[in-house]
Motif scaffolding. Structure first.
Motif, mmCIF file in Angstrom:
data_model
loop_
_atom_site.group_PDB
_atom_site.id
_atom_site.type_symbol
_atom_site.label_atom_id
_atom_site.label_comp_id
_atom_site.label_asym_id
_atom_site.label_seq_id
_atom_site.Cartn_x
_atom_site.Cartn_y
_atom_site.Cartn_z
ATOM 1 N N ALA A 32 -5.319 -9.113 -0.818
ATOM 2 C CA ALA A 32 -4.798 -8.064 0.047
ATOM 3 C C ALA A 32 -3.340 -8.251 0.442
ATOM 4 N N SER A 33 -2.857 -9.490 0.480
ATOM 5 C CA SER A 33 -1.528 -9.740 1.033
ATOM 6 C C SER A 33 -0.450 -9.674 -0.041
ATOM 7 N N ASN A 34 0.805 -9.604 0.409
ATOM 8 C CA ASN A 34 1.935 -9.389 -0.497
ATOM 9 C C ASN A 34 3.008 -10.461 -0.323
ATOM 10 N N PHE A 35 3.730 -10.712 -1.392
ATOM 11 C CA PHE A 35 4.854 -11.649 -1.379
ATOM 12 C C PHE A 35 6.074 -10.864 -0.906
ATOM 13 N N ILE A 67 8.665 5.316 -2.383
ATOM 14 C CA ILE A 67 7.553 5.039 -3.305
ATOM 15 C C ILE A 67 7.837 3.781 -4.122
ATOM 16 N N ALA A 68 9.067 3.653 -4.596
ATOM 17 C CA ALA A 68 9.434 2.472 -5.374
ATOM 18 C C ALA A 68 9.274 1.197 -4.554
ATOM 19 N N GLY A 69 9.696 1.242 -3.290
ATOM 20 C CA GLY A 69 9.569 0.066 -2.428
ATOM 21 C C GLY A 69 8.122 -0.343 -2.215
ATOM 22 N N LEU A 70 7.250 0.631 -2.024
ATOM 23 C CA LEU A 70 5.829 0.327 -1.823
ATOM 24 C C LEU A 70 5.219 -0.286 -3.084
ATOM 25 N N ILE A 71 5.605 0.224 -4.242
ATOM 26 C CA ILE A 71 5.092 -0.320 -5.506
ATOM 27 C C ILE A 71 5.576 -1.755 -5.707
ATOM 28 N N ILE A 72 6.855 -1.990 -5.451
ATOM 29 C CA ILE A 72 7.397 -3.347 -5.578
ATOM 30 C C ILE A 72 6.663 -4.299 -4.639
ATOM 31 N N LEU A 73 6.383 -3.837 -3.426
ATOM 32 C CA LEU A 73 5.676 -4.668 -2.445
ATOM 33 C C LEU A 73 4.309 -5.100 -2.957
ATOM 34 N N ALA A 74 3.590 -4.175 -3.590
ATOM 35 C CA ALA A 74 2.217 -4.465 -4.021
ATOM 36 C C ALA A 74 2.146 -5.250 -5.325
ATOM 37 N N ALA A 75 3.249 -5.299 -6.066
ATOM 38 C CA ALA A 75 3.210 -5.932 -7.389
ATOM 39 C C ALA A 75 3.341 -7.447 -7.346
ATOM 40 N N ALA A 76 3.643 -8.006 -6.170
ATOM 41 C CA ALA A 76 3.819 -9.457 -6.053
ATOM 42 C C ALA A 76 2.798 -10.025 -5.080
ATOM 43 N N PRO A 77 1.791 -10.754 -5.564
ATOM 44 C CA PRO A 77 0.795 -11.349 -4.664
ATOM 45 C C PRO A 77 1.419 -12.395 -3.752
ATOM 46 N N CYS A 78 0.870 -12.524 -2.566
ATOM 47 C CA CYS A 78 1.390 -13.464 -1.577
ATOM 48 C C CYS A 78 1.238 -14.905 -2.048
#
Length: 360
Positions: free
Chosen positions: A287-290, A115-126
C-alpha cells in the motif's frame, strides 16, 4: 505497548501541525535544512531514517534469511500488488477523479500534470518506512527485509518502463542518481551499521547485551519518525496552506489506492494461508509509496512548481497518518485472520528470529 506507542496517532497529528506551522513561521530555517541535498535526497532526513531503522534492523539475524523462502506466498502476493496492481489502479483512479469528477474544480492546465504525479507516486514501492510499519504490526523482520530488497532490485529496471507506459511517453528520464543513492542511504548503510552493532553486542555479552542495547535504542525509532514528520511538513508547509482544496482532491485517489491495495494484499495472504506476521507487512508494503523518489522524479520531469510535484507532496502528507490506520486495522483483525485458517495459525513454525524481537 508503551503509552507513547499507544497514542502514536496523536503525536503524528501534532507533529504534522507543528511542521506546517513552523514551516510557515520560519521558512528560511527549513529552506537551509532542505538545501542540504545530494541527488534530491535531503541529508537531514536520511540521518533521521537511520535512527528509525537501525533499532529495528538490530533484531534481524542474517543467518536466518535463507529460511525466508518459507514465506514465498507472501512474497508472491506483495510482488503482484506492487507491480501488477498498484501503478495501474492508481492510473485508473487518477483519471476517474482528477480528469473527470474533480476537473471543474481544478486548474485545467495542470490536470495532466496532477495525473502524472499520482502515477509516479504509485510506481515506486516504499522502502525505508516499511520497516517502521512492519515493526508496529509485529511483522516477520526477515520477510520485510527480503521483500524490500527484492522490490529495490525490480524498481531499478521496472520504474521507468511502467511510468513511461502509463504516461504515454516514449522515453522517461529517471533520476538514477536519486534511485541508487536512496537505496544506499535508506537500506545499505543502515543494514551495515545495524549488523556491526549487533555483532559487537553479541560478542561482548550475548543476547542479554543485545537486549540492553535494544532497550536503549528502540525509543529513538519513534522519536526520529516524529522529527522527520516535522521536517517534511515544514518543507512543504507553504504549499499546503496555499492550496488546501486542491490538496484535498488529490488526496482522494491516494487514500482509496492505499486501502484498496492494502486490503487486497491482506486478503490474498489469508486466502493462500500465509501467516499474519507476513500478511501485515505484505499489506503495508503493497500500500505504501517511495515518496522520496516520487518527489524527485516529478520535479526532474515536470519542474518544482508543477502539478506533478504537488501531487507527490500530497503523498507525503497522507502517507504516515493513513498507514497508521492500516497498522491499526491489521493489528485489530488478527483474530479474524487466524480464525478457521490453519496454515495461518501462530502454531505453524515461522522463520526463526532473534529472541529480542517484539513479535507476539
Amino acid at each position: 505497548m508503551s503509552i507513547f506507542e499507544r497514542y502514536l496517532t496523536v503525536w503524528v497529528f501534532l507533529c504534522i501541525v507543528a511542521g506546517i506551522a513552523l514551516g510557515h513561521v520560519w521558512p528560511g530555517v527549513f529552506q537551509i535544512i532542505g538545501a542540504a541535498e545530494i541527488a534530491s535526497i535531503n541529508l537531514a532526513v536520511a540521518l533521521l531514517v537511520w535512527f528509525m531503522l537501525i533499532p529495528m534492523l538490530l533484531k534481524i539475524d542474517f543467518a536466518a534469511l535463507g529460511q525466508v523462502g518459507r514465506h514465498w506466498r507472501g512474497i508472491g502476493v506483495t510482488l503482484f500488488i506492487n507491480w501488477a496492481v498498484k501503478p495501474f489502479s492508481m492510473a485508473a483512479l487518477a483519471w476517474f477523479f482528477i480528469a473527470w469528477l474533480f476537473r471543474p474544480y481544478l486548474p485545467g492546465e495542470q490536470i495532466n500534470s496532477y495525473i502524472a504525479g499520482l502515477i509516479i507516486l504509485a510506481a515506486a514501492p516504499c522502502t525505508a518506512m516499511v520497516f517502521v510499519w512492519s515493526n508496529l504490526t509485529k511483522g516477520e523482520p526477515h520477510f520485510t527485509l527480503s521483500q524490500v530488497a527484492l522490490n529495490d532490485v525490480i524498481m531499478v529496471v521496472a520504474f521507468a518502463p511502467i511510468v513511461g507506459l502509463l504516461l504515454g511517453l516514449s522515453a522517461i528520464t529517471v533520476p538514477w542518481g536519486t534511485l541508487v543513492l536512496s537505496v544506499i542511504l535508506y537500506i545499505v548503510i543502515p543494514v551495515i551499521l545495524a549488523q556491526v552493532l549487533r555483532w559487537r553486542a553479541l560478542a561482548r555479552g550475548g543476547e542479554a547485551a543485545l537486549a540492553r542495547l535494544l532497550q536503549v535504542l528502540s525509543p529513538l525509532s519513534l522519536v526520529a519518525l516524529l522529527t522527520t514528520l516535522v521536517l517534511l511538513f515544514g518543507f512543504q508547509g507553504e504549499q499546503i496552506i496555499a492550496q488546501p482544496m486542491i490538496i484535498a482532491m488529490l488526496a482522494v485517489p491516494i487514500l482509496i489506492q492505499v486501502y484498496l491495495n492494502a486490503g487486497l494484499a491482506y486478503g490474498l495472504n489469508r486466502l493462500v494461508g500465509e501467516q499474519h506476521c507476513v500478511a501485515g507487512p505484505s499489506a503495508l508494503i503493497g500500500a505504501s509509496n517511495f515518496f522520496e523518489l516520487a518527489v524527485a522524479a516529478a520535479i526532474s520531469l515536470f519542474g518544482f512548481n508543477s502539478g506533478a510535484a504537488l501531487a507527490t507532496v500530497v503523498g507525503v502528507l497522507v502517507e504516515v497518518p493513513v498507514m497508521l490506520t492500516v497498522v491499526w486495522i491489521v493489528n485489530g483483525s488478527r483474530g479474524w485472520y487466524e480464525r478457521d485458517n490453519p496454515r495461518a495459525s501462530p502454531d505453524v513454525p515461522a522463520v526463526s528470529q532473534a529472541p529480542t524481537s517484539t513479535r507476539s
